[in-house]
Motif scaffolding. Sequence first.
Motif, PDB file in Angstrom:
ATOM      1  N   ILE A   4     -14.237  20.125  -3.676  1.00  0.00           N
ATOM      2  CA  ILE A   4     -15.692  20.233  -3.639  1.00  0.00           C
ATOM      3  C   ILE A   4     -16.345  19.117  -4.450  1.00  0.00           C
ATOM      4  CG2 ILE A   4     -17.652  21.677  -4.330  1.00  0.00           C
ATOM      5  CD1 ILE A   4     -15.940  24.118  -3.718  1.00  0.00           C
ATOM      6  N   GLY A   5     -15.744  18.818  -5.601  1.00  0.00           N
ATOM      7  CA  GLY A   5     -16.303  17.767  -6.446  1.00  0.00           C
ATOM      8  C   GLY A   5     -16.262  16.405  -5.789  1.00  0.00           C
ATOM      9  N   MET A   6     -15.152  16.096  -5.102  1.00  0.00           N
ATOM     10  CA  MET A   6     -14.989  14.780  -4.493  1.00  0.00           C
ATOM     11  C   MET A   6     -15.836  14.602  -3.234  1.00  0.00           C
ATOM     12  SD  MET A   6     -10.887  14.071  -4.895  1.00  0.00           S
ATOM     13  CE  MET A   6     -11.045  12.598  -3.887  1.00  0.00           C
ATOM     14  N   PHE A   7     -15.905  15.643  -2.419  1.00  0.00           N
ATOM     15  CA  PHE A   7     -16.524  15.479  -1.104  1.00  0.00           C
ATOM     16  C   PHE A   7     -17.895  16.129  -0.970  1.00  0.00           C
ATOM     17  CE2 PHE A   7     -11.921  15.147  -0.396  1.00  0.00           C
ATOM     18  CZ  PHE A   7     -11.869  13.913   0.221  1.00  0.00           C
ATOM     19  N   LEU A  10     -19.911  14.692  -5.747  1.00  0.00           N
ATOM     20  CA  LEU A  10     -19.959  13.257  -6.018  1.00  0.00           C
ATOM     21  C   LEU A  10     -20.848  12.501  -5.026  1.00  0.00           C
ATOM     22  CD1 LEU A  10     -19.057  10.864  -7.711  1.00  0.00           C
ATOM     23  CD2 LEU A  10     -16.994  10.706  -6.284  1.00  0.00           C
ATOM     24  N   PRO A  11     -20.703  12.708  -3.716  1.00  0.00           N
ATOM     25  CA  PRO A  11     -21.604  12.006  -2.796  1.00  0.00           C
ATOM     26  C   PRO A  11     -23.071  12.349  -3.024  1.00  0.00           C
ATOM     27  CG  PRO A  11     -19.722  12.879  -1.612  1.00  0.00           C
ATOM     28  CD  PRO A  11     -19.664  13.461  -2.988  1.00  0.00           C
ATOM     29  N   PHE A  12     -23.342  13.614  -3.348  1.00  0.00           N
ATOM     30  CA  PHE A  12     -24.743  13.988  -3.555  1.00  0.00           C
ATOM     31  C   PHE A  12     -25.284  13.386  -4.851  1.00  0.00           C
ATOM     32  CE2 PHE A  12     -28.218  17.098  -4.402  1.00  0.00           C
ATOM     33  CZ  PHE A  12     -28.954  16.806  -3.261  1.00  0.00           C
ATOM     34  N   VAL A  13     -24.436  13.264  -5.865  1.00  0.00           N
ATOM     35  CA  VAL A  13     -24.862  12.603  -7.100  1.00  0.00           C
ATOM     36  C   VAL A  13     -25.213  11.148  -6.822  1.00  0.00           C
ATOM     37  CG1 VAL A  13     -24.065  11.777  -9.354  1.00  0.00           C
ATOM     38  CG2 VAL A  13     -23.627  14.139  -8.664  1.00  0.00           C
ATOM     39  N   TYR A  18     -29.349   6.920  -6.015  1.00  0.00           N
ATOM     40  CA  TYR A  18     -29.992   5.907  -5.179  1.00  0.00           C
ATOM     41  C   TYR A  18     -31.479   6.194  -4.994  1.00  0.00           C
ATOM     42  CZ  TYR A  18     -25.787   3.403  -3.700  1.00  0.00           C
ATOM     43  OH  TYR A  18     -24.662   2.626  -3.663  1.00  0.00           O
ATOM     44  N   SER A  19     -31.849   7.486  -4.978  1.00  0.00           N
ATOM     45  CA  SER A  19     -33.247   7.831  -4.722  1.00  0.00           C
ATOM     46  C   SER A  19     -34.174   7.372  -5.845  1.00  0.00           C
ATOM     47  CB  SER A  19     -33.384   9.343  -4.534  1.00  0.00           C
ATOM     48  OG  SER A  19     -33.142  10.037  -5.753  1.00  0.00           O
ATOM     49  N   PHE A  20     -33.616   7.074  -7.029  1.00  0.00           N
ATOM     50  CA  PHE A  20     -34.423   6.614  -8.158  1.00  0.00           C
ATOM     51  C   PHE A  20     -34.311   5.108  -8.384  1.00  0.00           C
ATOM     52  CE2 PHE A  20     -33.781  11.128  -9.232  1.00  0.00           C
ATOM     53  CZ  PHE A  20     -35.089  11.499  -9.487  1.00  0.00           C
TER      54      PHE A  20
END
Length: 272
Positions: A4-7, A10-13, A18-20
């Motif tokens: 869950i952390g990798m896929f 992490l991608p959502f982080v 990027y949004s900032f």
Amino acid sequence: MLWIGMFLVLPFVIIISYSFFESAPLIDGVVGVELTLSNYVEFFTRSVYLSILWDSFVIAVATTVITLVLVYPAAYYLAFSDIKYKNLFLLLFILPFWMNIVIRTYAWRQVFGDGGLVNYLLSFVGAGPVEVMFTKPAVVIGLVHVFLPFMLLPVYSSLSNIDRSQIESAKNLGANRLEAFIEITLPQSAPGVGAGVMLVFVLSFGAFVVPELLGGAQNSMIANLIGSMFLELQSWEVGSAVAVIFTVLVLALVYVFNRVIGLEGMYGGDNA
């Protein structure tokens, strides 16, 4: 947790980061980063983005309501009837699961096109051709077809678990069929209905393929907007901001749904 952390996490982080950013690092060929809120400001100040978000919400609600209206009577009939081919009918309902979504959507293009089945049948009654393709109704019909099994399975499961003796007891105590349905069947089927509504709404709210093929550019949904930001416009920072806003909105809606309906009751919780 590692998976869950990798896929997922992490991608959502990365997307949140990027949004900032003023410019997406590495994507735009820059190494340093400058933090900014301009990406979020752009979303809330451009009416086209808000319009697409609202249209996506309306289409998702319409899809959910129509799917529930179509599914509930069929699920009720399958659950309470003793027909010989019950399993076959249930299989026919979930058959769309077995076919690729792109193939199913392209089939609707053949139905809705200018020379498609709809206009072909209208020609027999002297009616002129109607524009069905690249309209919101076409998108809703395509989404209903795709997500109908997601509504059927939880509703059917919930109805199948209802003790029929309770319904018979209600009738013996003077209730007619409608009263027994309202007092016994409908409340006990609510968990399945709630689960189906949540699934269909969330999935249709973020649908990409169906609006892309049946709606066209003039009927894009929020997922199409995010996709174009990343793939066509190469505006990863704005696309990331839109993705974050959409995710937060969906989580907020699920939270409200949980407060009103109670998701714990849908998955084996106390329904008393």
